[in-house]
Write a protein that holds these residues in place. Sequence first.
Motif, PDB file in Angstrom:
ATOM      1  N   SER A 189     -19.007 -13.530  23.753  1.00 47.71           N
ATOM      2  CA  SER A 189     -20.265 -12.785  23.869  1.00 47.71           C
ATOM      3  C   SER A 189     -21.210 -12.998  22.697  1.00 47.71           C
ATOM      4  O   SER A 189     -22.350 -12.533  22.728  1.00 47.71           O
ATOM      5  CB  SER A 189     -19.969 -11.290  24.005  1.00 47.71           C
ATOM      6  N   CYS A 190     -20.765 -13.692  21.658  1.00 51.10           N
ATOM      7  CA  CYS A 190     -21.591 -13.800  20.453  1.00 51.10           C
ATOM      8  C   CYS A 190     -21.978 -15.239  20.133  1.00 51.10           C
ATOM      9  O   CYS A 190     -22.371 -15.543  18.999  1.00 51.10           O
ATOM     10  CB  CYS A 190     -20.879 -13.165  19.259  1.00 51.10           C
ATOM     11  N   LYS A 214     -26.220  -6.964  17.425  1.00 51.90           N
ATOM     12  CA  LYS A 214     -25.364  -8.131  17.636  1.00 51.90           C
ATOM     13  C   LYS A 214     -25.739  -9.228  16.655  1.00 51.90           C
ATOM     14  O   LYS A 214     -26.924  -9.529  16.459  1.00 51.90           O
ATOM     15  CB  LYS A 214     -25.546  -8.645  19.074  1.00 51.90           C
ATOM     16  N   ASP A 238     -29.734  -9.758  16.219  1.00 52.56           N
ATOM     17  CA  ASP A 238     -30.418  -8.976  17.247  1.00 52.56           C
ATOM     18  C   ASP A 238     -30.315  -7.508  16.841  1.00 52.56           C
ATOM     19  O   ASP A 238     -29.298  -6.859  17.101  1.00 52.56           O
ATOM     20  CB  ASP A 238     -29.780  -9.218  18.617  1.00 52.56           C
ATOM     21  N   TYR A 272     -25.192 -13.145  16.270  1.00 47.24           N
ATOM     22  CA  TYR A 272     -24.750 -14.326  17.007  1.00 47.24           C
ATOM     23  C   TYR A 272     -24.441 -15.472  16.040  1.00 47.24           C
ATOM     24  O   TYR A 272     -25.120 -15.632  15.017  1.00 47.24           O
ATOM     25  CB  TYR A 272     -25.834 -14.780  17.993  1.00 47.24           C
ATOM     26  N   GLU A 303     -27.961 -21.218  26.532  1.00 52.24           N
ATOM     27  CA  GLU A 303     -28.577 -19.901  26.664  1.00 52.24           C
ATOM     28  C   GLU A 303     -29.494 -19.608  25.466  1.00 52.24           C
ATOM     29  O   GLU A 303     -29.146 -19.892  24.323  1.00 52.24           O
ATOM     30  CB  GLU A 303     -27.472 -18.846  26.727  1.00 52.24           C
ATOM     31  N   LYS A 304     -30.668 -19.037  25.748  1.00 54.77           N
ATOM     32  CA  LYS A 304     -31.552 -18.578  24.686  1.00 54.77           C
ATOM     33  C   LYS A 304     -31.171 -17.145  24.333  1.00 54.77           C
ATOM     34  O   LYS A 304     -31.205 -16.254  25.176  1.00 54.77           O
ATOM     35  CB  LYS A 304     -33.021 -18.626  25.119  1.00 54.77           C
ATOM     36  N   LEU A 305     -30.808 -16.931  23.087  1.00 51.38           N
ATOM     37  CA  LEU A 305     -30.305 -15.630  22.656  1.00 51.38           C
ATOM     38  C   LEU A 305     -31.407 -14.795  22.001  1.00 51.38           C
ATOM     39  O   LEU A 305     -32.333 -15.338  21.409  1.00 51.38           O
ATOM     40  CB  LEU A 305     -29.161 -15.818  21.659  1.00 51.38           C
ATOM     41  N   PRO A 354     -24.020 -18.851  22.122  1.00 52.50           N
ATOM     42  CA  PRO A 354     -24.818 -19.220  23.297  1.00 52.50           C
ATOM     43  C   PRO A 354     -23.966 -19.881  24.367  1.00 52.50           C
ATOM     44  O   PRO A 354     -23.129 -20.734  24.074  1.00 52.50           O
ATOM     45  CB  PRO A 354     -25.864 -20.196  22.727  1.00 52.50           C
TER      46      PRO A 354
END
Length: 222
Positions: A83-84, A170, A165, A172, A114-116, A86
């Motif tokens: 989950s952390c 979060k 974030d 990442y 994926e764009k985080l 991309p």
Amino acid sequence: MGRYESGIKWFRKRDYIGTEVEFQDPPSRWRIEEKICEHEIPEINTYHDPPSERAKQAKSEDEDGAAVREVMALRHLTDKECSCTPALISWKVTQQQGDRASVPGGFIYHILMEKLPGVDIEVNFYRLDRSQRDEIREKFKESWLEVTKCGIINEDSAIRNLLWDRDGKKCYILDFEVWRKARMDTKSKRKRRDSWHNMEYVRWNLAIRRGGDFEDMSTWVL
């Protein structure tokens, strides 16, 4: 992704901005609208060399380069539903570059991920108040433990490879060009099991140890 700031531009906007990249698995088409940064490809000291000389740096698409390592790590982490990091959506290798390209005979890797959410904290981390920095460190530890549990150790440990974030609480972890498999269960006397140590904060530039005790964070710059 390592940031390269030589001032020399290998990828000219007129050659790439506005072009489209098509992926097959899953089928999708994407338009390139912005160049964020670029890698040192080819070697900087060959910038003024003729294309025929730079062509000697071309490698097979099957060689274990940075792009391949990145894809391998992201594919594994995506399969593990980490989950952390991309999620890897797709990737492809284009045809060989032409005679006028930066590395004639080379390949261009396109990695779709994926764009985080979040922001880069490299510049402003120590301008944040202490409570915010403590929160980032706490969430980074959670992410480091999750990535390690998924079987990956990111060895490009630097704050530039973190994304914070604030709303989602979060941290990442990005850029897996340099990584190894995590040692989760080993009886080797030479290689210890990978486990958390607070020195990870120092390695990732989230704390500064100026001669302080390795075990005592109260002696560090936090």
